[in-house]
Design a protein around this motif. Sequence first.
Motif, PDB file in Angstrom:
ATOM      1  N   PRO A   2      10.734   4.301  -7.609  1.00 57.52           N
ATOM      2  CA  PRO A   2       9.064   4.062  -7.186  1.00 57.52           C
ATOM      3  C   PRO A   2       8.548   4.748  -6.039  1.00 57.52           C
ATOM      4  CG  PRO A   2       9.330   1.463  -6.344  1.00 57.52           C
ATOM      5  CD  PRO A   2      11.352   3.115  -6.835  1.00 57.52           C
ATOM      6  N   LYS A   3       7.767   5.617  -6.439  1.00 57.78           N
ATOM      7  CA  LYS A   3       7.503   6.690  -5.295  1.00 57.78           C
ATOM      8  C   LYS A   3       6.743   5.555  -4.033  1.00 57.78           C
ATOM      9  CE  LYS A   3       3.083   9.324  -6.010  1.00 57.78           C
ATOM     10  NZ  LYS A   3       2.312   9.918  -7.021  1.00 57.78           N
ATOM     11  N   PRO A   4       7.020   6.423  -2.340  1.00 57.29           N
ATOM     12  CA  PRO A   4       6.848   5.469  -1.596  1.00 57.29           C
ATOM     13  C   PRO A   4       5.141   5.666  -1.731  1.00 57.29           C
ATOM     14  CG  PRO A   4       7.907   7.185  -1.155  1.00 57.29           C
ATOM     15  CD  PRO A   4       7.546   7.564  -2.458  1.00 57.29           C
ATOM     16  N   PHE A   5       4.518   4.829  -0.521  1.00 57.49           N
ATOM     17  CA  PHE A   5       3.502   5.104  -1.071  1.00 57.49           C
ATOM     18  C   PHE A   5       2.174   3.513  -0.128  1.00 57.49           C
ATOM     19  CE2 PHE A   5       4.507   0.509  -3.085  1.00 57.49           C
ATOM     20  CZ  PHE A   5       3.675  -0.726  -2.132  1.00 57.49           C
ATOM     21  N   LEU A   6       3.207   3.467   1.478  1.00 59.25           N
ATOM     22  CA  LEU A   6       2.577   2.591   2.095  1.00 59.25           C
ATOM     23  C   LEU A   6       3.010   3.507   3.684  1.00 59.25           C
ATOM     24  CD1 LEU A   6       5.577  -0.207   2.394  1.00 59.25           C
ATOM     25  CD2 LEU A   6       2.266  -0.106   1.819  1.00 59.25           C
ATOM     26  N   PRO A   7       2.245   3.583   4.980  1.00 60.09           N
ATOM     27  CA  PRO A   7       1.729   4.625   5.166  1.00 60.09           C
ATOM     28  C   PRO A   7       2.749   5.057   6.302  1.00 60.09           C
ATOM     29  CG  PRO A   7       0.094   3.037   5.181  1.00 60.09           C
ATOM     30  CD  PRO A   7       0.700   2.594   4.314  1.00 60.09           C
TER      31      PRO A   7
END
Length: 475
Positions: A2-7
């Motif tokens: 999954p694409k990283p999505f967290l700050p």
Amino acid sequence: MPKPFLPVPNSTLPFWLTDRSPLDQIRSTPDLPLESDIIIIGAGYAGISLAYHLLTSDPSSSSEAPTITILEARSICSGATGRNGGHVRPDTYSLIPLYINRYGLDAAREVAEFELSHIKAIQDVIRTEAIDDCDFLLTQNMNVFLDQERGNATKEAIEALRKTGCGFVDDIFQIPDRDAESISGVKGAKTAFSFTAGSIWPYKFIMGLLRSILKHGGDRVNIQTTTPVTSVTSDGSIWHTIATPRGTVKAKKVVYTTNAYTFGLLPEYEPAIIPAKGMVAHIVSPTDGKGKRPPFLSQTYILRPDSSDGADYMIVRPDGSIIIGGAHQIHTFPEKGPEGNSEWYGNIDDASLIESTKDYFEGYMQRYFVGWEDTGAVVEGLWTGIMGYSADSAPHIGAIPSRPTQFIAAGFNGHGMPVIFLSTKGLAQMILHDKSFDDTDLPRIYKSSAERLDAIKRGREGGDILQSVTVSSSE
Ligand SMILES: Cc1cc2nc3c(=O)[nH]c(=O)nc-3n(C[C@H](O)[C@H](O)[C@H](O)COP(=O)(O)OP(=O)(O)OC[C@H]3O[C@@H](n4cnc5c(N)ncnc54)[C@H](O)[C@@H]3O)c2cc1C
């Protein structure tokens, strides 16, 4: 994978975050609460002002007031809000012609008037809540064009708005072209006009609102920083389950004020709200007598240096130092389309600078401003931040389609300061009183809807490089 999505951790340090509040890393309780009536994900301008309105907009019914938990991945105001240009600049001409074309005159007028009403609303809340330290200044925004053709085209667009009876255009003062350079103070200015705008220390403004939240909310409010939300699941009961590395919380209503990062938790918004990295600089002049004292600039600026879509936005701090961002003409490569440079487009890494742009602001004041040549002004700080570009230009506010009792306020482009405070006031009415979007005073084009998401998805699948990606790229 999954694409990283967290700050990301270790983000660049904005000038605004060099004077931190003791509430910066607040955790109201050592552990997460088990449940909450409302959960707000994200503690930037949208999340914090939403909480403020939820607590203050209906004081008469305080006995039934809901419990509110705010979950923030990093520290308070560590996202776009704490990294922006500090410009509070209602749009009375940039996107309005586009909105008239797309949605008609009335819808476009609503947006302009809504943005203008923020000037009073922000001043009112600063006064009411005594947020005296946020350096809000009410001034004029000087718009300067170095390219005559581009200046002429904008003048014509403004005149066309005037002829359609848009009263808000009356706020724009057109400086005669012959005086553009002397009045704006910008070398080689061909066209210039000014209108009401302000500047602010965004972090201190948000921290002031946070203090008010704690005062008004008491133990009904629980705030947890360094607590990233990794998923939200719903089992059809009244409860949603919000997962974090520190455990789960149950909530009856969930609000996403995650702006650029929204795609991670709400994949259906991935085509609609696109992360876009921007860069801002703090320019200071030496105070040790090694340079000439620069003239104090009492206005904010938008400087359009060439014939491209690019614009630099700039405010002046009370100490005379400069906060400036933009340079989009350098790193957006319009000829390759917006997706041509992953250094900024779709990029959520605010821990690094934009290489192609990082030298752009050095010597900027000497290059463009009369009287700054021998000041020795230098870039003292340079940082990045992640905007949430809206693919059709407008933010998404309201109930989330097909996700009952979940709400969104996100997609504020590089232009949230004169948009978010009252957007979240309207959203608070929807959340507290089950009002529909159409029963609020919000501009109609802000409504998030299945039709809008479908149209954006179809447009992007059809290879339509949506206008907003370049049009809204500047503050
Ligand atoms: C470089 C730059 C310059 C700009 N200049 C201006 C300007 O001068 N004037 C102007 O009007 N606008 C400007 N903007 C735009 C403005 O800053 C934004 O529109 C506004 O700050 C958006 O506020 P927000 O609360 O929606 O988003 P943010 O401030 O980004 O807040 C979102 C928060 O959500 C948190 N979060 C995200 N995902 C999760 C998760 N899964 N779990 C928990 N927390 C999460 C983030 O950590 C962040 O704190 C600029 C933006 C940038 C980046």
